[in-house]
Design a protein around this motif. Structure first.
Motif, PDB file in Angstrom:
ATOM      1  N   CYS A 182       0.841  -1.195   0.000  1.00  0.00           N
ATOM      2  CA  CYS A 182       0.000   0.000   0.000  1.00  0.00           C
ATOM      3  C   CYS A 182       0.883   1.254   0.000  1.00  0.00           C
ATOM      4  N   PRO A 183       0.524   2.252  -0.792  1.00  0.00           N
ATOM      5  CA  PRO A 183       1.329   3.472  -0.842  1.00  0.00           C
ATOM      6  C   PRO A 183       0.999   4.433   0.287  1.00  0.00           C
ATOM      7  N   PHE A 184       0.972   3.920   1.506  1.00  0.00           N
ATOM      8  CA  PHE A 184       0.686   4.760   2.663  1.00  0.00           C
ATOM      9  C   PHE A 184       1.978   5.389   3.182  1.00  0.00           C
ATOM     10  N   THR A 185       1.863   6.555   3.751  1.00  0.00           N
ATOM     11  CA  THR A 185       2.996   7.177   4.426  1.00  0.00           C
ATOM     12  C   THR A 185       2.755   7.295   5.924  1.00  0.00           C
ATOM     13  N   ASN A 186       1.526   7.143   6.345  1.00  0.00           N
ATOM     14  CA  ASN A 186       1.209   7.255   7.764  1.00  0.00           C
ATOM     15  C   ASN A 186       1.401   5.925   8.484  1.00  0.00           C
ATOM     16  N   TYR A 239     -12.719  -8.117  27.546  1.00  0.00           N
ATOM     17  CA  TYR A 239     -12.819  -8.426  26.120  1.00  0.00           C
ATOM     18  C   TYR A 239     -12.117  -7.327  25.334  1.00  0.00           C
ATOM     19  N   LEU A 240     -11.180  -7.712  24.499  1.00  0.00           N
ATOM     20  CA  LEU A 240     -10.468  -6.743  23.670  1.00  0.00           C
ATOM     21  C   LEU A 240     -10.606  -7.149  22.212  1.00  0.00           C
ATOM     22  N   LYS A 241     -11.194  -6.289  21.407  1.00  0.00           N
ATOM     23  CA  LYS A 241     -11.356  -6.535  19.983  1.00  0.00           C
ATOM     24  C   LYS A 241     -10.878  -5.312  19.216  1.00  0.00           C
ATOM     25  N   MET A 242      -9.918  -5.530  18.327  1.00  0.00           N
ATOM     26  CA  MET A 242      -9.404  -4.395  17.567  1.00  0.00           C
ATOM     27  C   MET A 242      -9.038  -4.824  16.156  1.00  0.00           C
ATOM     28  N   GLN A 243      -9.027  -3.857  15.267  1.00  0.00           N
ATOM     29  CA  GLN A 243      -8.641  -4.065  13.872  1.00  0.00           C
ATOM     30  C   GLN A 243      -7.412  -3.215  13.591  1.00  0.00           C
ATOM     31  N   VAL A 244      -6.400  -3.841  12.966  1.00  0.00           N
ATOM     32  CA  VAL A 244      -5.210  -3.107  12.559  1.00  0.00           C
ATOM     33  C   VAL A 244      -5.446  -2.609  11.146  1.00  0.00           C
ATOM     34  N   ARG A 245      -5.337  -1.308  10.952  1.00  0.00           N
ATOM     35  CA  ARG A 245      -5.651  -0.709   9.661  1.00  0.00           C
ATOM     36  C   ARG A 245      -4.420  -0.058   9.031  1.00  0.00           C
ATOM     37  N   LEU A 246      -4.461   0.082   7.718  1.00  0.00           N
ATOM     38  CA  LEU A 246      -3.473   0.845   6.942  1.00  0.00           C
ATOM     39  C   LEU A 246      -2.072   0.267   7.021  1.00  0.00           C
ATOM     40  N   ALA A 247      -1.958  -1.042   7.173  1.00  0.00           N
ATOM     41  CA  ALA A 247      -0.640  -1.674   7.125  1.00  0.00           C
ATOM     42  C   ALA A 247      -0.171  -1.762   5.675  1.00  0.00           C
ATOM     43  N   LEU A 248       1.129  -1.563   5.450  1.00  0.00           N
ATOM     44  CA  LEU A 248       1.677  -1.610   4.095  1.00  0.00           C
ATOM     45  C   LEU A 248       1.542  -2.993   3.472  1.00  0.00           C
ATOM     46  N   ILE A 249       1.691  -4.033   4.279  1.00  0.00           N
ATOM     47  CA  ILE A 249       1.666  -5.408   3.791  1.00  0.00           C
ATOM     48  C   ILE A 249       0.732  -6.239   4.663  1.00  0.00           C
ATOM     49  N   ASN A 277     -27.886  -9.666 -13.844  1.00  0.00           N
ATOM     50  CA  ASN A 277     -26.754  -9.101 -13.110  1.00  0.00           C
ATOM     51  C   ASN A 277     -26.871  -9.333 -11.626  1.00  0.00           C
ATOM     52  N   GLN A 278     -25.903  -8.907 -10.899  1.00  0.00           N
ATOM     53  CA  GLN A 278     -25.793  -9.238  -9.484  1.00  0.00           C
ATOM     54  C   GLN A 278     -25.561  -8.003  -8.635  1.00  0.00           C
ATOM     55  N   VAL A 279     -26.187  -7.994  -7.471  1.00  0.00           N
ATOM     56  CA  VAL A 279     -25.944  -6.934  -6.511  1.00  0.00           C
ATOM     57  C   VAL A 279     -24.753  -7.317  -5.658  1.00  0.00           C
ATOM     58  N   ALA A 280     -23.926  -6.354  -5.289  1.00  0.00           N
ATOM     59  CA  ALA A 280     -22.747  -6.656  -4.473  1.00  0.00           C
ATOM     60  C   ALA A 280     -22.779  -5.881  -3.182  1.00  0.00           C
ATOM     61  N   THR A 281     -21.848  -6.200  -2.310  1.00  0.00           N
ATOM     62  CA  THR A 281     -21.782  -5.573  -0.997  1.00  0.00           C
ATOM     63  C   THR A 281     -21.037  -4.255  -1.060  1.00  0.00           C
ATOM     64  N   ALA A 282     -21.615  -3.221  -0.495  1.00  0.00           N
ATOM     65  CA  ALA A 282     -20.933  -1.932  -0.460  1.00  0.00           C
ATOM     66  C   ALA A 282     -20.014  -1.863   0.730  1.00  0.00           C
ATOM     67  N   THR A 283     -18.878  -1.196   0.563  1.00  0.00           N
ATOM     68  CA  THR A 283     -17.977  -0.974   1.673  1.00  0.00           C
ATOM     69  C   THR A 283     -17.573   0.475   1.691  1.00  0.00           C
ATOM     70  N   SER A 284     -16.862   0.858   2.712  1.00  0.00           N
ATOM     71  CA  SER A 284     -16.499   2.248   2.867  1.00  0.00           C
ATOM     72  C   SER A 284     -15.333   2.612   1.972  1.00  0.00           C
ATOM     73  N   LEU A 285     -15.090   3.910   1.795  1.00  0.00           N
ATOM     74  CA  LEU A 285     -13.980   4.391   1.012  1.00  0.00           C
ATOM     75  C   LEU A 285     -12.849   4.806   1.939  1.00  0.00           C
ATOM     76  N   HIS A 286     -11.627   4.629   1.454  1.00  0.00           N
ATOM     77  CA  HIS A 286     -10.460   4.977   2.237  1.00  0.00           C
ATOM     78  C   HIS A 286      -9.628   5.979   1.461  1.00  0.00           C
ATOM     79  N   THR A 287      -9.035   6.963   2.146  1.00  0.00           N
ATOM     80  CA  THR A 287      -8.147   7.905   1.503  1.00  0.00           C
ATOM     81  C   THR A 287      -6.798   7.850   2.176  1.00  0.00           C
ATOM     82  N   SER A 288      -5.771   8.270   1.451  1.00  0.00           N
ATOM     83  CA  SER A 288      -4.434   8.323   2.013  1.00  0.00           C
ATOM     84  C   SER A 288      -3.742   9.545   1.471  1.00  0.00           C
TER      85      SER A 288
END
Length: 410
Positions: free
Chosen positions: A55-59, A72-82, A385-396
């Motif tokens: 991913c071409p992230f700089t942050n 209970y601890l639940k977390m998601q790691v986001r914006l990893a390069l690999i 045709n087929q309907v698909a799942t929408a997801t959010s948009l990400h910016t960098s």
């Protein structure tokens, strides 16, 4: 992880795919090997070729905490390069790392983490990339929300792996179900094990305006609960619930028990990764079917609603709510199962991400209610045709727009 996507000359629908870089943020339970499910305005299913890239992230990476507490601890790691193989948290009381388990919605989980960390301090996180690189971070722990980290994998500029998709035959129209394509090629970066089932021929999301699908009606029912919660949904309830209740049941062996306590307590199920999966337009689902049992008391005041979660405010908005007694045409019966059905022609057309059954009592705790065999009901015919799942948009870096892609992780 990110993928670079190039369209082929094959496909069907009104809006072909154009080249883009996509950010992988989740799993597609229904996708065949080699398929991607995209979150973008468009229509149809299209053949593509893709390759995994850094991913071409700089942050630095960031962390999304969800419903976490002292047990209970639940977390998601986001914006990893690999991509990464494992996530661990440090237990200061035992001076050791505790491995977290990966969930279907691409979060990492530790149950009952008593003694793992004090509520008011940071936690130490260790992330192991598929290349073998290890990064460690310290992050403020919160019950819910997104926190910026300070670590990131080292960029190498290496292309990771690739795959080729084939156009859909459109034999099924359940959301996120795409066609089979070739498996990814091997890679010196060690990504083969992760990407062996990552996908490719594409089914794009809703046409502009959020109407609920670009080309064809959904022909397959989507179970929400049938003896267990469908992995396409998460439990976001704020009430006492049991998803393995042994009795009474409408269909064995299990049902849901729900205690509608104080006003606004709710049994709440949410589409994984905040991605819409409840389509209410004329090309979406026909309606919602459920079975409800009033227990020994009956007559509970409960509303059933289609809802949409707002990430900015971290609140769920009611799109349309119905008193269950109105849906049934009578009060919830005691000691008996009764079928309820909501026609989605009575719900604003769109793509939404939640359903709840909410207490509307003004006099405190009500008797236990049981729910079973909840499903989104398909329409009787299947256009091509087929309907698909929408997801959010990400910016960098305010430069690149990254489209969220649901993809199968191993």
């Amino acid at each position: 992880m990110c993928v670079s996507v190039q369209p082929t000359s094959h496909g069907s629908g009104a809006k072909p795919i154009t080249p883009f870089i996509g950010y992988v943020n989740n799993k597609c339970p229904e996708c065949a090997t080699g398929d991607l499910d995209l979150g973008m305005a468009g229509d149809g299913r299209w053949g593509i070729e893709w390759k995994a890239i850094e991913c071409p992230f700089t942050n630095p990476v960031s962390y999304r905490f969800e419903g976490s507490n002292a047990h209970y601890l639940k977390m998601q790691v986001r914006l990893a390069l690999i991509p990464f193989d494992s996530v661990s948290v440090w237990n200061p009381s035992q001076s050791s790392w505790i491995s977290m388990s990966r969930t279907d919605d691409n979060h990492w989980l530790v149950s009952n983490p008593q003694g793992l960390y004090p509520l008011s301090t940071n936690i130490r996180v260790r992330i192991v990339g598929v290349t073998g690189e290890v990064i460690e971070d310290s992050v403020a722990w919160v019950p819910a929300g997104i926190i910026a980290g300070s670590a990131q994998f080292t960029p190498s500029g290496t292309s990771l792996t690739s795959a080729t998709g084939t156009p859909s035959s459109a034999t099924s129209s359940q959301p996120s179900d795409s066609t089979t394509s070739s498996s990814p090629s091997s890679s010196s970066s060690g990504l083969t094990s992760l990407l062996g089932a990552v996908t490719s021929s594409v089914s794009t999301v809703l046409s502009s305006g959020g109407g609920g699908g670009g080309g064809g009606s959904i022909s397959s029912d989507l179970p929400v609960y049938q003896n267990s919660l469908n992995p396409a949904f998460e439990n976001w309830s704020w009430a006492v619930t049991n998803f393995s209740n042994p009795s009474p049941v409408h269909s064995a062996p299990s049902s849901i028990s729900f205690i509608p306590g104080a006003s606004y307590d709710a049994f709440y199920v949410h589409c994984v990764s905040s991605s819409p999966c409840i389509y209410t337009s004329s090309s979406g689902y026909a309606g919602l079917e459920f079975y409800i049992h009033g227990g020994a008391e009956g007559g509970q005041a409960i509303d059933v609603a289609v809802v949409q979660y707002d990430r900015a405010t971290e609140k769920s908005a009611i799109i349309k709510s119905f008193p269950v007694a109105t849906v049934l045409g009578k009060p919830i019966p005691a000691n008996a199962w009764t079928k309820g059905y909501i026609d989605f022609s009575d719900v604003p057309a769109g793509a939404y991400d939640g359903l709840w059954f909410q207490s509307k009592s003004s006099s405190g705790v009500q008797g236990v209610v049981y729910l079973d065999d909840i499903r989104l009901v398909a329409r009787p015919s299947t256009p091509p045709n087929q309907v698909a799942t929408a997801t959010s948009l990400h910016t960098s870096c305010a430069v690149l727009l990254f489209l969220a892609i649901i993809v199968l992780f191993i």
